[in-house]
Structure formats: C-alpha cells, structure tokens
Design a protein around this motif. Sequence first.
Motif, PDB file in Angstrom:
ATOM      1  N   MET A   1       0.852  -1.173   0.000  1.00  0.00           N
ATOM      2  CA  MET A   1       0.000   0.000   0.000  1.00  0.00           C
ATOM      3  C   MET A   1       0.895   1.232   0.000  1.00  0.00           C
ATOM      4  O   MET A   1       1.815   1.340   0.792  1.00  0.00           O
ATOM      5  CB  MET A   1      -0.885  -0.025   1.240  1.00  0.00           C
ATOM      6  CG  MET A   1      -1.791   1.148   1.352  1.00  0.00           C
ATOM      7  SD  MET A   1      -2.880   1.031   2.756  1.00  0.00           S
ATOM      8  CE  MET A   1      -4.375   0.589   1.957  1.00  0.00           C
ATOM      9  N   ASN A   2       0.592   2.156  -0.878  1.00  0.00           N
ATOM     10  CA  ASN A   2       1.431   3.348  -0.916  1.00  0.00           C
ATOM     11  C   ASN A   2       0.876   4.422   0.016  1.00  0.00           C
ATOM     12  O   ASN A   2      -0.237   4.323   0.530  1.00  0.00           O
ATOM     13  CB  ASN A   2       1.592   3.860  -2.357  1.00  0.00           C
ATOM     14  CG  ASN A   2       0.311   4.344  -2.982  1.00  0.00           C
ATOM     15  OD1 ASN A   2      -0.632   4.644  -2.277  1.00  0.00           O
ATOM     16  ND2 ASN A   2       0.293   4.411  -4.302  1.00  0.00           N
ATOM     17  N   ARG A   3       1.648   5.421   0.193  1.00  0.00           N
ATOM     18  CA  ARG A   3       1.352   6.461   1.165  1.00  0.00           C
ATOM     19  C   ARG A   3       0.113   7.278   0.777  1.00  0.00           C
ATOM     20  O   ARG A   3      -0.685   7.649   1.626  1.00  0.00           O
ATOM     21  CB  ARG A   3       2.563   7.380   1.281  1.00  0.00           C
ATOM     22  CG  ARG A   3       2.484   8.310   2.446  1.00  0.00           C
ATOM     23  CD  ARG A   3       3.701   9.186   2.616  1.00  0.00           C
ATOM     24  NE  ARG A   3       4.921   8.465   2.319  1.00  0.00           N
ATOM     25  CZ  ARG A   3       6.093   9.029   2.017  1.00  0.00           C
ATOM     26  NH1 ARG A   3       6.186  10.324   1.976  1.00  0.00           N
ATOM     27  NH2 ARG A   3       7.147   8.324   1.763  1.00  0.00           N
ATOM     28  N   ARG A   4      -0.085   7.551  -0.501  1.00  0.00           N
ATOM     29  CA  ARG A   4      -1.227   8.345  -0.940  1.00  0.00           C
ATOM     30  C   ARG A   4      -2.547   7.631  -0.659  1.00  0.00           C
ATOM     31  O   ARG A   4      -3.518   8.255  -0.242  1.00  0.00           O
ATOM     32  CB  ARG A   4      -1.129   8.647  -2.423  1.00  0.00           C
ATOM     33  CG  ARG A   4      -0.047   9.638  -2.725  1.00  0.00           C
ATOM     34  CD  ARG A   4       0.001   9.961  -4.164  1.00  0.00           C
ATOM     35  NE  ARG A   4       1.145  10.823  -4.411  1.00  0.00           N
ATOM     36  CZ  ARG A   4       1.389  11.390  -5.547  1.00  0.00           C
ATOM     37  NH1 ARG A   4       0.583  11.202  -6.566  1.00  0.00           N
ATOM     38  NH2 ARG A   4       2.448  12.157  -5.701  1.00  0.00           N
ATOM     39  N   ASP A   5      -2.586   6.346  -0.908  1.00  0.00           N
ATOM     40  CA  ASP A   5      -3.805   5.587  -0.614  1.00  0.00           C
ATOM     41  C   ASP A   5      -4.104   5.585   0.879  1.00  0.00           C
ATOM     42  O   ASP A   5      -5.257   5.698   1.294  1.00  0.00           O
ATOM     43  CB  ASP A   5      -3.690   4.140  -1.122  1.00  0.00           C
ATOM     44  CG  ASP A   5      -3.705   4.060  -2.635  1.00  0.00           C
ATOM     45  OD1 ASP A   5      -4.230   5.003  -3.272  1.00  0.00           O
ATOM     46  OD2 ASP A   5      -3.196   3.063  -3.174  1.00  0.00           O
ATOM     47  N   LEU A   6      -3.080   5.437   1.683  1.00  0.00           N
ATOM     48  CA  LEU A   6      -3.253   5.434   3.124  1.00  0.00           C
ATOM     49  C   LEU A   6      -3.796   6.786   3.618  1.00  0.00           C
ATOM     50  O   LEU A   6      -4.732   6.845   4.425  1.00  0.00           O
ATOM     51  CB  LEU A   6      -1.930   5.106   3.822  1.00  0.00           C
ATOM     52  CG  LEU A   6      -1.965   5.084   5.347  1.00  0.00           C
ATOM     53  CD1 LEU A   6      -2.876   3.958   5.816  1.00  0.00           C
ATOM     54  CD2 LEU A   6      -0.584   4.923   5.905  1.00  0.00           C
ATOM     55  N   ILE A   7      -3.232   7.880   3.111  1.00  0.00           N
ATOM     56  CA  ILE A   7      -3.690   9.212   3.514  1.00  0.00           C
ATOM     57  C   ILE A   7      -5.128   9.434   3.053  1.00  0.00           C
ATOM     58  O   ILE A   7      -5.962   9.978   3.801  1.00  0.00           O
ATOM     59  CB  ILE A   7      -2.740  10.297   2.958  1.00  0.00           C
ATOM     60  CG1 ILE A   7      -1.377  10.200   3.664  1.00  0.00           C
ATOM     61  CG2 ILE A   7      -3.340  11.690   3.143  1.00  0.00           C
ATOM     62  CD1 ILE A   7      -0.317  11.095   3.087  1.00  0.00           C
ATOM     63  N   ARG A   8      -5.471   9.019   1.833  1.00  0.00           N
ATOM     64  CA  ARG A   8      -6.825   9.171   1.312  1.00  0.00           C
ATOM     65  C   ARG A   8      -7.834   8.410   2.180  1.00  0.00           C
ATOM     66  O   ARG A   8      -8.892   8.914   2.527  1.00  0.00           O
ATOM     67  CB  ARG A   8      -6.888   8.670  -0.124  1.00  0.00           C
ATOM     68  CG  ARG A   8      -8.228   8.969  -0.784  1.00  0.00           C
ATOM     69  CD  ARG A   8      -8.295   8.516  -2.235  1.00  0.00           C
ATOM     70  NE  ARG A   8      -7.188   9.006  -3.026  1.00  0.00           N
ATOM     71  CZ  ARG A   8      -6.398   8.238  -3.795  1.00  0.00           C
ATOM     72  NH1 ARG A   8      -6.614   6.950  -3.884  1.00  0.00           N
ATOM     73  NH2 ARG A   8      -5.413   8.764  -4.470  1.00  0.00           N
ATOM     74  N   GLN A   9      -7.466   7.188   2.563  1.00  0.00           N
ATOM     75  CA  GLN A   9      -8.363   6.395   3.398  1.00  0.00           C
ATOM     76  C   GLN A   9      -8.507   6.998   4.793  1.00  0.00           C
ATOM     77  O   GLN A   9      -9.599   6.971   5.385  1.00  0.00           O
ATOM     78  CB  GLN A   9      -7.868   4.958   3.494  1.00  0.00           C
ATOM     79  CG  GLN A   9      -8.040   4.191   2.209  1.00  0.00           C
ATOM     80  CD  GLN A   9      -7.475   2.790   2.302  1.00  0.00           C
ATOM     81  OE1 GLN A   9      -6.961   2.376   3.334  1.00  0.00           O
ATOM     82  NE2 GLN A   9      -7.592   2.055   1.204  1.00  0.00           N
TER      83      GLN A   9
END
Length: 179
Positions: free
Chosen positions: A1-9
């Motif tokens: 999982m990349n950082r952008r997906d984690l922040i979006r979630q």
Amino acid sequence: MNRRDLIRQMVWMGAGIAFLPSCVYKQDQLSIQLKKIQITPAQEKLLFSLANTIIPPGDSPGAADLGAHLFALKMVDDCFNKEDQEKFVRGLKAMQEHIKKNGADVLEEKVEDGKLSLLKTVSQKSDNNEIPGFLDPFRRLVVFGYTQSEYVMTNLVPYKLIPGKYHGCVPVTTSTIKS
C-alpha cells in the motif's frame, strides 16, 4: 500500500467519524436549534400545549400545528435582549413548576376549559411574578406567528395584490365624473 492511498483512506475515515454523530437521532432533542436560550424537551412540550391552548385546532389547524410555538422561541432567541431572554426562561421554569404543583395532567387532557382556567388563574393569581413575564410575550408571539403563517395568509385571509383586479372596459357615466 502506498502512502497516498493510506492518507486518502484516513481522510475518508476521519470525515465519516466527524459526520457520524449527526446521523444518530435522539428522541429527547429539541425540534429547533437555539443559540442564546436553553430549554429542555419537556419545556418545549409545555410550550406546544400552551400554544394549542391559546389558539386551539378546529376546522383549521391550531397554533402548535403550524409551529407558532417554535416561531415564538426563535423570536425570543434572536430578537429579545439578554435581560428579556432571561426573564422569559425564568418565567417558563416558574410556569413549569406551577403546573407540576397545581395540575400536571390538565395540559395533557383534550378538554380546553381546564387549560383555559389554568392559564387564567396563573396569569391573575400567580404568587410568582415571573410567570407574566413569560406568558404575555409568549401569547403575543404565538398569535403573531399564527396570523403571519403561510396557511393563514393563503387559506384564511387571501392576499389581494394592490391595486386590485383590472377592469379594462368600464363605461364612464356622469355620476363617475365629478367636476
């Protein structure tokens, strides 16, 4: 999982958590939001009953059915000064205590005579001087809110645009011309 997906979630989860309390309905909440005065749901129920006593339902809806008691609360909250708001709330609390002592079941009944006699005795023989400071402005605001409601203005008192209906062809007679 990349950082952008984690922040979006995390943002979506935070927004959902912030939005969640507005989805929960509580039975004991007021039906109108007030900024300056604080009343309880029991006091709102009392105001509903008093508004129905002031203008009871009949062939047309009563004052409480049209929300005149909520109009009165909003006017007190928005338009009264701080001292008058405090006087109104103190009088409401005194009225609530007086009703608990002298006839708690009268406002729950459908009989209007008992309610009217209770209001007359409260306004005339009140041992507490704060009740008229609540009852007089509330009665005035309920009547004003009822008479200015959409139902009354459209169904009971039809609005006629000034200057009125246009009559294009009216014969002119000597009686209509004055010299």
